[in-house]
Scaffold this active site. Structure first.
Site, mmCIF file in Angstrom:
data_model
loop_
_atom_site.group_PDB
_atom_site.id
_atom_site.type_symbol
_atom_site.label_atom_id
_atom_site.label_comp_id
_atom_site.label_asym_id
_atom_site.label_seq_id
_atom_site.Cartn_x
_atom_site.Cartn_y
_atom_site.Cartn_z
ATOM 1 N N SER A 48 0.466 -0.865 0.034
ATOM 2 C CA SER A 48 0.261 -0.228 -0.145
ATOM 3 C C SER A 48 0.562 1.097 0.069
ATOM 4 O O SER A 48 2.002 1.024 0.724
ATOM 5 C CB SER A 48 -1.099 -0.295 1.296
ATOM 6 O OG SER A 48 -2.223 0.865 1.378
ATOM 7 N N PRO A 49 0.503 2.243 -0.406
ATOM 8 C CA PRO A 49 0.996 3.688 -0.614
ATOM 9 C C PRO A 49 1.360 4.395 1.142
ATOM 10 O O PRO A 49 -0.031 4.383 1.841
ATOM 11 C CB PRO A 49 0.272 4.147 -1.114
ATOM 12 C CG PRO A 49 -1.122 3.656 -1.329
ATOM 13 C CD PRO A 49 -1.026 2.264 -1.565
ATOM 14 N N CYS B 58 3.367 7.205 3.542
ATOM 15 C CA CYS B 58 4.124 8.392 3.184
ATOM 16 C C CYS B 58 5.067 8.357 4.653
ATOM 17 O O CYS B 58 4.784 7.135 4.923
ATOM 18 C CB CYS B 58 2.948 9.066 4.242
ATOM 19 S SG CYS B 58 1.948 10.142 3.327
ATOM 20 N N ALA C 229 1.388 9.104 -1.128
ATOM 21 C CA ALA C 229 1.254 9.420 -1.588
ATOM 22 C C ALA C 229 2.457 10.811 -2.313
ATOM 23 O O ALA C 229 2.651 11.341 -1.346
ATOM 24 C CB ALA C 229 0.193 10.042 -0.194
ATOM 25 N N GLN D 296 0.581 6.504 -6.282
ATOM 26 C CA GLN D 296 -0.623 7.042 -5.931
ATOM 27 C C GLN D 296 -0.328 8.847 -6.238
ATOM 28 O O GLN D 296 1.135 9.591 -5.139
ATOM 29 C CB GLN D 296 -0.699 6.845 -4.434
ATOM 30 C CG GLN D 296 -2.142 7.281 -4.220
ATOM 31 C CD GLN D 296 -2.053 7.427 -2.425
ATOM 32 O OE1 GLN D 296 -1.693 8.014 -1.125
ATOM 33 N NE2 GLN D 296 -3.408 6.284 -2.110
ATOM 34 N N TYR E 38 -8.019 13.813 2.593
ATOM 35 C CA TYR E 38 -7.709 15.062 1.755
ATOM 36 C C TYR E 38 -8.146 15.622 0.314
ATOM 37 O O TYR E 38 -9.792 15.460 0.432
ATOM 38 C CB TYR E 38 -6.612 14.100 0.707
ATOM 39 C CG TYR E 38 -5.382 13.359 1.602
ATOM 40 C CD1 TYR E 38 -5.112 14.499 2.966
ATOM 41 C CD2 TYR E 38 -5.137 12.185 1.762
ATOM 42 C CE1 TYR E 38 -4.056 14.030 4.144
ATOM 43 C CE2 TYR E 38 -4.385 11.620 3.513
ATOM 44 C CZ TYR E 38 -3.952 12.559 3.639
ATOM 45 O OH TYR E 38 -3.385 12.376 5.128
ATOM 46 N N ARG F 8 -8.015 5.863 -5.186
ATOM 47 C CA ARG F 8 -8.533 5.173 -3.850
ATOM 48 C C ARG F 8 -9.402 6.204 -2.802
ATOM 49 O O ARG F 8 -9.477 7.391 -3.336
ATOM 50 C CB ARG F 8 -7.034 5.164 -2.936
ATOM 51 C CG ARG F 8 -7.389 5.131 -1.948
ATOM 52 C CD ARG F 8 -6.092 5.000 -0.950
ATOM 53 N NE ARG F 8 -6.040 3.176 -0.984
ATOM 54 C CZ ARG F 8 -4.481 2.787 -0.505
ATOM 55 N NH1 ARG F 8 -4.260 3.812 0.674
ATOM 56 N NH2 ARG F 8 -4.135 1.638 0.129
ATOM 57 N N ARG G 188 1.126 -2.019 7.137
ATOM 58 C CA ARG G 188 1.953 -1.975 8.247
ATOM 59 C C ARG G 188 2.948 -2.925 8.437
ATOM 60 O O ARG G 188 4.153 -3.604 8.733
ATOM 61 C CB ARG G 188 1.101 -1.528 9.649
ATOM 62 C CG ARG G 188 0.726 0.284 9.711
ATOM 63 C CD ARG G 188 0.043 0.657 10.213
ATOM 64 N NE ARG G 188 -1.515 0.254 10.956
ATOM 65 C CZ ARG G 188 -1.764 0.400 11.656
ATOM 66 N NH1 ARG G 188 -2.443 0.826 13.093
ATOM 67 N NH2 ARG G 188 -3.669 0.081 11.108
HETATM 68 C C1 536 Z 1 -4.191 6.463 7.431
HETATM 69 N N1 536 Z 1 -2.930 7.173 6.712
HETATM 70 C C2 536 Z 1 -2.936 7.484 5.696
HETATM 71 C C3 536 Z 1 -2.454 9.488 5.159
HETATM 72 C C4 536 Z 1 -1.779 9.202 5.694
HETATM 73 C C5 536 Z 1 -1.594 9.239 7.412
HETATM 74 C C6 536 Z 1 -1.850 8.090 7.752
HETATM 75 C C7 536 Z 1 -2.422 8.784 3.394
HETATM 76 O O1 536 Z 1 -3.088 8.469 2.772
HETATM 77 N N2 536 Z 1 -1.602 10.236 3.408
HETATM 78 C C8 536 Z 1 -5.193 6.697 7.523
HETATM 79 C C9 536 Z 1 -5.968 6.395 6.789
HETATM 80 C C10 536 Z 1 -7.774 6.536 7.296
HETATM 81 C C11 536 Z 1 -7.777 7.850 7.449
HETATM 82 C C12 536 Z 1 -6.966 8.688 7.970
HETATM 83 C C13 536 Z 1 -5.394 8.119 7.774
#
Ligand code: 536
Length: 356
Positions: free
Chosen positions: A22-23, A25, A57, A99, A182, A230, A324
């Site tokens: 998965s992408p 950060c 991302a 992504q 986002y 996504r 993770r």
């Molecule tokens: C998980 N995250 C996703 C991020 C960065 C921070 C952590 C991203 O898409 N760039 C996340 C999952 C679900 C909702 C919020 C964040």
């Protein structure tokens, strides 16, 4: 039905198995530029046997970064460091994906290990932008600038330029980030989109941003390469975006040439009540796959080989994306293949063969 270690073909690309990274950060770039961290991080996961490795991302504009450390693809200088990584990934049998993203009102934040709160403009932050001048909340309380229609067109042009650079960098799989609160998700959710023009209000208006962006990117991204989005399938909040709207959006995205929907959730508002647990987002991938008749990726709390294999065998998704768990074990695909009786499906790098 296929299993986890069967190949997966989408357009002209065949993944060696149905495990993707998965992408994620890394917040480890300087002015968006990838470096040795990204080579080792992504390269290790290609060596570990994943079929697909999706880069984090990656911001289409500097103000679209979540943090000052985010990866970027808004300038030509970003291309070659990414291309170097992608040559390595490909050499080791994985497909390189990216992504492309704009963080909207959740941009201008400190990196997580510095707390993650919004940064003031005089402390390394910048003015954020969003569909409406409504802050996220909590410690991300900057009031974003509400984009004008001309500025929306500008962001969409940023996505198109980013897609062209992605191709130049050797990516063979493109994902538009329209999840996690986002920018693109901010247009979808009534909780963040309070516009009264053609980009807000009705469902058709709230999905306009992502549909137009998809249409514009489709013109520059090759027809034979996978083109994916996504989404957050639900906001987990009253009055927000939900799975019924996600199914209908998936149908429209398919019409625009999207090949697969990556099914995540959450991120729109800080007060969401998210029932996190094994497979908690998998039913979304299953519904979209069945009701919108499009390929899906399942993501979120997938950790066990049998669990991942069952998602594929039961037809809930075409691909599983691990996040993770892939950080804990870059060799998860190799270990899972062994556990599931398909050891031969993941071959070691020749340098490691005697230890396999
Ligand atoms: C998980 N995250 C996703 C991020 C960065 C921070 C952590 C991203 O898409 N760039 C996340 C999952 C679900 C909702 C919020 C964040």
């Amino acid at each position: 039905m296929p299993h986890l270690f069967d190949p997966f073909t989408l357009k002209s690309i065949t993944l060696r198995n149905r495990v993707g990274v998965s992408p994620m950060c890394q917040y480890s770039s300087d002015d968006g530029v990838a470096n040795d961290w990204h080579l080792v991080h992504l390269g290790s996961r290609a060596l570990g046997g994943a079929g697909l490795v999706i880069a984090e991302a990656t911001a289409v504009a500097p103000e679209g970064r979540i943090t000052p450390g985010d990866a970027g693809i808004w300038a030509d200088k970003h291309v070659e460091p990414l291309a170097r990584i992608n040559r390595f990934i490909k050499e080791h049998g994985a497909v390189a994906g990216i992504q492309i993203a704009h963080a909207g009102r959740k941009a201008s934040a400190a990196v997580p290990w510095a707390g993650g709160a919004h940064l003031a403009n005089d402390a390394g932050g910048w003015t954020t932008v969003a569909p409406s001048a409504v802050p996220f909340g909590g410690d991300q309380n900057k009031v974003p600038h509400a984009l004008s229609v001309d500025e929306i067109k500008g962001v969409q042009a940023n996505f198109v330029a980013a897609a062209k650079r992605s191709l130049a960098a050797g990516y063979e799989w493109l994902e538009l980030h329209s999840a996690h609160g986002y920018l693109s998700h901010e247009f979808l959710s009534p909780l963040s989109n309070q516009r009264t023009d053609s980009y807000g209000g009705s469902f058709d208006n709230r999905i306009r941003f992502i549909l137009e962006t998809t249409r514009a990117v489709r013109k520059v991204w090759p027809e034979n390469l996978p083109f994916t989005v996504r989404i957050s399938c639900t906001d987990w909040a009253e009055g927000g975006w939900d799975i019924d709207q996600s199914v209908e959006l998936a149908r429209r995205l398919k019409t625009e040439g999207i090949d697969l929907v990556d099914c995540s959730s959450g991120g729109a508002v800080p007060h969401a009540k998210i029932p996190v647990g094994p497979d908690f987002q998998v039913p979304f991938a299953e519904r979209i796959r069945r009701e919108a008749d499009i390929a899906t990726a399942a993501v979120g709390m997938i950790t066990e080989p049998k669990q991942a294999d069952a998602i594929i065998r039961s037809g809930q998704a075409d691909l599983v994306l691990l996040a993770r768990e892939e950080l804990r074990d870059p060799y998860w695909p190799a270990h899972a293949a062994k556990a599931l009786g398909h050891a031969a499906a993941v071959q070691p790098p020749k340098q490691y063969a005697r230890a396999w």
